[in-house]
Design a protein around this motif. Sequence first.
Motif, mmCIF file in Angstrom:
data_model
loop_
_atom_site.group_PDB
_atom_site.id
_atom_site.type_symbol
_atom_site.label_atom_id
_atom_site.label_comp_id
_atom_site.label_asym_id
_atom_site.label_seq_id
_atom_site.Cartn_x
_atom_site.Cartn_y
_atom_site.Cartn_z
ATOM 1 N N ASP A 122 0.822 -1.217 0.000
ATOM 2 C CA ASP A 122 0.000 0.000 0.000
ATOM 3 C C ASP A 122 0.853 1.263 0.000
ATOM 4 O O ASP A 122 0.374 2.347 0.327
ATOM 5 N N LYS A 123 2.139 1.146 -0.404
ATOM 6 C CA LYS A 123 3.048 2.284 -0.427
ATOM 7 C C LYS A 123 3.336 2.700 -1.867
ATOM 8 O O LYS A 123 3.597 1.861 -2.731
ATOM 9 N N ASP A 208 5.055 7.847 -0.862
ATOM 10 C CA ASP A 208 5.670 7.379 0.377
ATOM 11 C C ASP A 208 7.189 7.345 0.268
ATOM 12 O O ASP A 208 7.893 7.650 1.235
ATOM 13 N N TYR A 209 7.685 6.977 -0.921
ATOM 14 C CA TYR A 209 9.133 6.859 -1.107
ATOM 15 C C TYR A 209 9.546 7.389 -2.479
ATOM 16 O O TYR A 209 8.912 7.083 -3.483
ATOM 17 N N ASN A 226 5.395 11.039 6.563
ATOM 18 C CA ASN A 226 5.107 9.783 5.873
ATOM 19 C C ASN A 226 5.667 9.752 4.459
ATOM 20 O O ASN A 226 5.132 9.094 3.572
ATOM 21 N N SER A 227 6.781 10.473 4.235
ATOM 22 C CA SER A 227 7.403 10.480 2.917
ATOM 23 C C SER A 227 8.914 10.588 3.054
ATOM 24 O O SER A 227 9.422 11.456 3.760
ATOM 25 N N ASN A 247 6.633 -3.167 4.947
ATOM 26 C CA ASN A 247 6.301 -2.237 6.025
ATOM 27 C C ASN A 247 7.277 -1.080 6.131
ATOM 28 O O ASN A 247 6.887 0.060 6.336
ATOM 29 N N LYS A 248 8.563 -1.382 5.997
ATOM 30 C CA LYS A 248 9.554 -0.331 6.142
ATOM 31 C C LYS A 248 10.656 -0.495 5.097
ATOM 32 O O LYS A 248 10.887 -1.605 4.574
#
Length: 255
Positions: A122-123, A208-209, A226-227, A247-248
């Motif tokens: 979900d990212k 997100d990334y 959150n980014s 998750n990470k």
Amino acid sequence: MTKSIQLSHGKSAYFASDSHLGAPNQEASRVRELKLVSWLDGIKEDAEVIFLLGDLFDFWFEYKTVVPKGFVRILGKLAELSDAGIPIHFFVGNHDLWMKDYFQKELNIPVYHKPQIFLINDKLFFIGHGDGLGPNDKGYKRMKKVFTNPFCQWLFRWLHPDIGVRLAQHLSVKNKLISGEEDAKFLGEDKEWLVQYAKQKLREKHYDYFIFGHRHLPLNIQLKPNSQYINLGDWINYYTYGKFDGNKFLLDDLK
């Protein structure tokens, strides 16, 4: 168009960039190539997908029937992983931007010439090599227009490969383009042009990334709560890579 990837339980997405295989000479390059092959072999059990963010080669030019000599170990390992069903996504860098369809036809690896958006679990990931993006880098932006011009590529193709490849390798090493030593220093967040580019993109849409290479400097900068901005570093000085487990995101190096 956003591409979606759902990681299986216990699987991860891996990211690496800037190996510059072939430079400054075959002996030094072979050491890095073997390390990269070993790393790929070590992650194959839990890799759901692998992203290579450009400058895998210090020079790569696809003639109609010829590709540069060497690199058999890394090409063989990529073929093995691809044949085993592990998707690999390749983003061209400023040193291997003359890629055409060799990777697609021989290795079943898609090649991207522009940044792409991936939804992993979900990212939302914004992924690219990073060259020519954001403010500054104006000299390279002008040069890239020449490098990517179809007529200029057509002219270069008329050079015999022995001459064309040797000339390109000479210019690369002479101009210290392999390691970017003069540029591989943290300039401060306000002067990092890829950070500025990421912040501009955030004004348009949430990500997100942001994952880039090109800078040869491992960086993990929190843009918003959150980014994150991630620069993957290189496989010349740092041997760093990214891993997202669903998750990470972890920026790590060979131990």
